[in-house]
Scaffold this active site. Structure first.
Site, PDB file in Angstrom:
ATOM      1  N   GLU A   1       0.886  -1.043   0.117  1.00 51.81           N
ATOM      2  CA  GLU A   1       0.044   0.014  -0.005  1.00 51.81           C
ATOM      3  C   GLU A   1       0.815   1.270   0.073  1.00 51.81           C
ATOM      4  O   GLU A   1       1.793   1.139   0.754  1.00 51.81           O
ATOM      5  CB  GLU A   1      -0.848   0.232   1.092  1.00 51.81           C
TER       6      GLU A   1
ATOM      7  N   ALA B   1       1.526  -0.449  10.825  1.00 49.00           N
ATOM      8  CA  ALA B   1       1.030  -1.518  10.398  1.00 49.00           C
ATOM      9  C   ALA B   1       0.438  -1.696   9.324  1.00 49.00           C
ATOM     10  O   ALA B   1      -0.040  -0.693   8.596  1.00 49.00           O
ATOM     11  CB  ALA B   1       0.589  -2.411  11.451  1.00 49.00           C
TER      12      ALA B   1
ATOM     13  N   GLU C   1      -2.495  -4.132   6.915  1.00 43.95           N
ATOM     14  CA  GLU C   1      -3.605  -5.161   6.971  1.00 43.95           C
ATOM     15  C   GLU C   1      -3.872  -6.304   5.720  1.00 43.95           C
ATOM     16  O   GLU C   1      -4.864  -6.657   5.530  1.00 43.95           O
ATOM     17  CB  GLU C   1      -5.050  -4.294   6.910  1.00 43.95           C
TER      18      GLU C   1
ATOM     19  N   HIS D   1      -7.009  -2.178  14.899  1.00 40.77           N
ATOM     20  CA  HIS D   1      -6.998  -1.465  13.651  1.00 40.77           C
ATOM     21  C   HIS D   1      -6.942  -2.456  12.558  1.00 40.77           C
ATOM     22  O   HIS D   1      -7.821  -2.644  11.614  1.00 40.77           O
ATOM     23  CB  HIS D   1      -6.096  -0.382  13.630  1.00 40.77           C
ATOM     24  N   GLU D   2      -5.908  -3.119  12.484  1.00 47.95           N
ATOM     25  CA  GLU D   2      -5.592  -4.052  11.341  1.00 47.95           C
ATOM     26  C   GLU D   2      -6.627  -5.136  11.120  1.00 47.95           C
ATOM     27  O   GLU D   2      -6.914  -5.643   9.952  1.00 47.95           O
ATOM     28  CB  GLU D   2      -3.988  -4.630  11.165  1.00 47.95           C
TER      29      GLU D   2
HETATM   30  N1  TRP Z   1      -3.329   0.721   5.776  1.00 46.12           N
HETATM   31  C1  TRP Z   1      -2.248   1.029   6.816  1.00 46.12           C
HETATM   32  C2  TRP Z   1      -2.892   1.031   7.968  1.00 46.12           C
HETATM   33  O1  TRP Z   1      -3.532   1.973   8.302  1.00 46.12           O
HETATM   34  C3  TRP Z   1      -1.425   2.057   6.514  1.00 46.12           C
HETATM   35  C4  TRP Z   1       0.089   1.905   6.027  1.00 46.12           C
HETATM   36  C5  TRP Z   1       0.734   0.824   6.448  1.00 46.12           C
HETATM   37  C6  TRP Z   1       0.615   2.470   4.909  1.00 46.12           C
HETATM   38  N2  TRP Z   1       2.034   0.811   5.725  1.00 46.12           N
HETATM   39  C7  TRP Z   1       2.065   2.115   4.799  1.00 46.12           C
HETATM   40  C8  TRP Z   1       0.048   3.618   4.191  1.00 46.12           C
HETATM   41  C9  TRP Z   1       2.787   2.134   3.868  1.00 46.12           C
HETATM   42  C10 TRP Z   1       1.121   3.766   3.130  1.00 46.12           C
HETATM   43  C11 TRP Z   1       2.504   3.293   2.965  1.00 46.12           C
HETATM   44  O2  TRP Z   1      -3.241   0.199   8.706  1.00 46.12           O
HETATM   45 ZN    ZN Z   2      -5.740   1.702   8.529  1.00 43.67          ZN
END
Ligand code: TRP
Ligand code: ZN
Length: 885
Positions: free
Chosen positions: A133, A273, A275, A308-309
């Site tokens: 992500e 972290a 997900e 959260h995750e």
């Molecule tokens: N989706 C992740 C969260 O909020 C966020 C995240 C984790 C993220 N690592 C990242 C976003 C690297 C951008 C880049 O739990």
């Molecule tokens: Zn998130």
């Protein structure tokens, strides 16, 4: 060609929501094969694709994303394509003249060992891991790397046997041995997912295993993978995971859907972290904890991030985002869910207070500055810059307001309908609001402005009591300041929870004109116009309003309330949040009054109403955790937010003056509080003992402002005998803030004791960077050369450089400008290998307009220097160029 020219010609382009179009092709299945070696990785990807557009005007070309990957070969329906059969640029692989459906096989080579941006496939602590992500998958292979392309993945990993664990999403379907000390594992994820949820891990790890029996009776294997020596720090994470799984079943009826749930802790991670379906990757900071090494705050943080995750499995993975403008669809909603989870696990009021504190010190400044954007932004240059407090925390407030407007049950009905309609789809924030509307038969048209208008609304209230008619009229007005690109704002739909107190501090029954009877003593007013009157009838005496209970909307509230009235609310309000709020306002007004006095060379004297109010809170029999919150003065960052032009030194001196005066005047009471809340027993992470430690350590921090022999002795005793990190670090923080003989030896002793534990050393770096002493900036500069400091590790950067620049305003904003120069140097250094971390660190310079002219010039000069840097990343470019605009 000189640098400015290059920037002019190559300036990164913005991407707009209004240009969204559905993908021209879809991917049905993905078959990935990874061959991992010490100096490279070879990735073979077989995509079963189908056309997703009208071909009557001819077939559109297929444009795959790919960055920093070396293309080895392309096969279409198993036929090798000649070089003329496709086009490759720095960002894309384009193939034309494609049939209705086909398979495309792409072979690429990448260099995980050299990847310090920590996006895509990289190595951390000797393990291979991924972060996809938002747009990291395109750094692994050519792909339609966008969240509305959802596919079924099969992943085979081949590696040396020195990496015993080979993990990916879904279920392990087969594995085996190969020649030359190599082995393989094959994973299959039965759920369709976008590429950003892909994950792979190969490493030598231990794991803690447990099982969870779901509400329908299925048994799920839970595993937390860590480096061998950390296995003794995984219990709390496992406990939190099981609590989260149970909570989601009970609260939202949501059950886990795979047979295994894996969490892997890694030391080098840009964020908290991730997900990924069935295989979460965590910053080790949010997994590893035992009482000796982790503080109560760390235990809390782990619980909330694990939650959260886990909650993302439904809000994010089963239902995902159509495009990245919809990021808050998953993040705002999931933050709301993790906040509610934490509130249910311990004290709801204290959780709310902490969440509001961070909203006000991080999100409000963002919303009032050059990077302001709405919860659903209209454009971005680099999506990595939009993982912001606005998307996450204000997004959660928007969900919370819907929860407040629709009620617990109505909200649940909306959630049920949202999953019923959209399971397996990639949707928009509007689809979420529509589900809430349909399930509750409500019109949320105006409410949607929370998604499109940026800026923090300002609310002004005025009360009028008519003794004769027994009517209390409350007038509420709303405005919202302009933000970049949005000069004019329409009124918001705002839920305002409120009550009226009589002179005994009791809530009076609330009956609005036109109602046949009173409806409760605390209710939610819905403000929709720029100005509205609310007439309460049968009000027997002049009431004192308690407004915005529980912080029912993310706004700035202005009301004329005397210090006496604030002290009264602090002592009596039935809403715990508003008691705290009244105390914060009282303290804030006093401190800001002193800032003005200090500037005019006037003497500061602390008025007795305030000292008595503090003494009363200290002696109350409220939850000690709440008392600790009541006694924590508003932070320097929040006070700065309340000023038009920030007076950095003034705020610091005035706030410290208040702290020290309170300590002098209430010394005995603080000592007593310290004693009664000391607990010599074994450490337990459990609400009651956490609460006592928080109050005890707050008392210690007040006493240490006196910097006398007695307090220092008490502090050293705690430091030397503590059986847990919470107490040990609390003592060390106060020592680091005082110029005393104990300071240097204590810091050295702590380092010696914990030199082998990187997460504990992060605290050691951080508390030195947050010291109020004059030499802090020089110390931080020296610490960047310390052998334990690693610029390539984001946790180290955040805990040393981030702590100074984001949490220590008086030392960062040193009048010399040395802090700005230091930050710019570090940002430029980091930008060369990790743009995402560099851009995050830059935020500290973006609100330069809030400061006095001298500082403005100094900050602006550093921003301009960064902008002129040849080869600046688009991440940093976006923050700097918008800050200067
Ligand atoms: N989706 C992740 C969260 O909020 C966020 C995240 C984790 C993220 N690592 C990242 C976003 C690297 C951008 C880049 O739990
Ligand atoms: Zn998130």
């Amino acid at each position: 060609m000189n640098a400015p020219d290059k920037i002019m010609t190559d300036a990164p382009k913005a991407i707009y929501l209004k240009n969204y179009t559905a993908p021209a092709y879809l991917i049905d299945t993905v078959d990935l094969h990874f061959d991992l070696f010490e100096d490279h990785a070879r990735v073979t990807s077989r995509l079963a694709m189908i056309c997703n557009h009208d071909r009557s005007q001819g077939a559109k070309p297929l444009v795959l994303h790919g960055e920093k990957v070396k293309l080895i070969s392309v096969k279409l329906n198993d036929q090798l394509l000649p070089a003329a059969g496709y086009q490759v640029t720095n960002e894309n692989l384009t193939v034309s003249d494609l049939p209705e459906s086909f398979t495309l096989e792409v072979v690429t080579e990448i260099k995980p060992q050299e990847n310090k941006a920590l996006e895509g496939l990289y190595k951390s602590g000797g393990h291979f891991c991924t972060q996809c992500e938002a747009e990291g998958f395109r750094k692994i292979t050519y792909f339609l790397d966008r969240p509305d392309v959802m596919a079924k993945y099969t992943t085979t990993i081949v590696a040396d046997t020195k990496y015993p664990q080979l993990l990916s999403n879904g279920n392990l379907v087969d594995h085996g041995k190969l020649e030359g000390n190599r082995h393989w594992a094959k994973w299959e994820d039965p759920f369709k997912k976008p590429s950003y949820l892909f994950a792979l891990v190969a490493g030598d790890l231990s794991f803690l295993e447990d099982t969870f029996v779901t509400c329908s009776g299925r048994s799920v294997t839970l595993r937390i993978y860590v480096e061998h020596h950390n296995l003794d720090k995984t219990e709390h994470a496992m406990h939190s995971l099981k609590a989260a799984m149970r909570w989601d079943e009970e609260t939202f009826g949501l059950e886990y859907d795979l047979d295994i749930y894996m969490i892997v802790a890694v030391d080098d991670f840009n964020m908290g972290a991730m997900e990924n379906k069935g295989l979460n990757l965590f910053n080790s900071k949010y997994v590893l904890a035992k009482p000796e090494t982790a503080t109560d705050a760390d235990f809390d943080g782990i619980e909330s991030v694990i939650g959260h995750e886990y909650f993302h499995n439904w809000t994010g993975n089963r239902v995902t985002c159509r495009d990245w403008f919809q990021l808050s669809l998953k993040e705002g909603l999931t933050v709301f869910r993790d906040q509610e989870f934490s509130a249910d696990m311990s004290s709801r009021a204290v959780k709310r207070i902490n969440d509001v504190r961070s909203l006000r010190t991080i999100q409000f400044p963002e919303d009032g500055g050059p990077m302001a954007h709405s919860v659903r932004p209209d454009s971005y240059i680099e999506i990595g810059n939009f993982y912001t407090s606005t998307i996450y925390n204000k997004g959660a407030e928007v969900i919370r307001m819907m929860h407040t407007l629709l009620g617990q049950e109505g909200f649940r009905k909306g959630m049920d309908l949202y999953f019923e309609r959209h399971d397996g789809q990639a949707v928009t924030t509007d689809d979420f609001v529509k589900a809430m509307e349909s399930a509750n038969n409500r019109d949320l048209t105006q409410f949607r402005r929370w998604y499109t208008q940026a800026g923090t609304p300002e609310i002004t209230t005025e009360g009028q009591y008519d003794q004769e008619k027994q009517v209390y009229t409350l007038t509420i007005k709303q405005t919202c300041p302009a933000t970049p690109g949005q000069p004019h704002k329409e009124p918001f739909h705002l839920p305002i929870a409120m009550g009226l107190l009589d002179d005994q501090g009791n809530d009076v029954p609330l009956q609005l004109e036109g109602e046949t009877q009173a409806a409760g003593t605390s209710r939610v007013l819905e403000l929709c116009q720029a100005e509205q009157d609310y007439r309460f009838i049968n009000v027997a005496q002049q009431p004192l309003p308690s407004l915005l209970r529980g912080f029912s909307a993310p706004v700035k509230l202005h009301s004329k309330t005397s210090h006496e009235a604030l002290a009264f609310l602090l002592a009596n309000d039935s809403d715990a949040f508003n008691r705290w709020e009244a105390g914060q306002r009282l303290a804030g007004e006093i401190i800001l009054g002193f800032v003005a006095a200090y500037r005019n060379g006037k003497e500061m004297t602390l008025d007795d109403t305030f000292v008595q109010a503090v003494a009363k809170s200290l002696e109350s029999n409220l939850d000690p955790a709440l008392v600790a919150q009541l006694l924590t003065l508003p932070s320097e960052l929040y006070l700065a937010e309340l000023m038009t032009t920030v007076d950095v030194e003034g705020i610091h001196l005035a706030r410290e003056f208040v702290r020290k005066t309170l300590a002098e005047r209430l010394k005995g009471a603080f000592e007593k509080t310290y004693k009664t809340n000391s607990d010599s027993g074994a450490y337990r992470f459990e609400s009651e003992s956490v609460a006592k430690r928080s109050l005890k350590n707050l008392a210690l921090s007040y006493l240490m402002t006196l910097n006398d022999t007695a307090s220092r002795r008490l502090c050293m005793q705690q430091f030397e005998t503590a059986n847990n990190m919470t107490d040990s670090i609390a003592a060390l923080i106060t020592l680091a803030n005082q110029d005393c003989a104990e300071r240097v030896p204590a810091l050295a002793a702590f380092y010696e004791k914990w030199r082998h534990d990187p997460l504990v050393l992060d605290k050691w770096f951080g508390l030195q960077a947050m010291s109020q002493l004059h030499g802090t900036l020089a110390e931080v500069q020296a610490l960047t050369l310390h052998p334990a400091f690693e610029i390539k590790n984001p946790n180290k950067v955040y805990s040393l450089i981030g702590a100074l620049t984001r949490s220590n305003p008086v030392r960062f904003h040193d009048a010399s400008g040395d802090g700005y120069l230091f930050l710019a140097d570090k940002v430029l250094q980091i930008d060369a290998f990790n743009p995402s971390v560099a851009a995050r660190m830059l935020g500290a310079l973006s609100r330069w307009r809030k400061f006095d002219e001298k500082r403005q010039i100094l900050m602006k000069a550093q921003l301009q220097r960064i902008l002129a840097q040849p080869g600046l990343s688009k991440d940093a470019y976006e923050v700097v160029s918008k800050s200067l605009a």
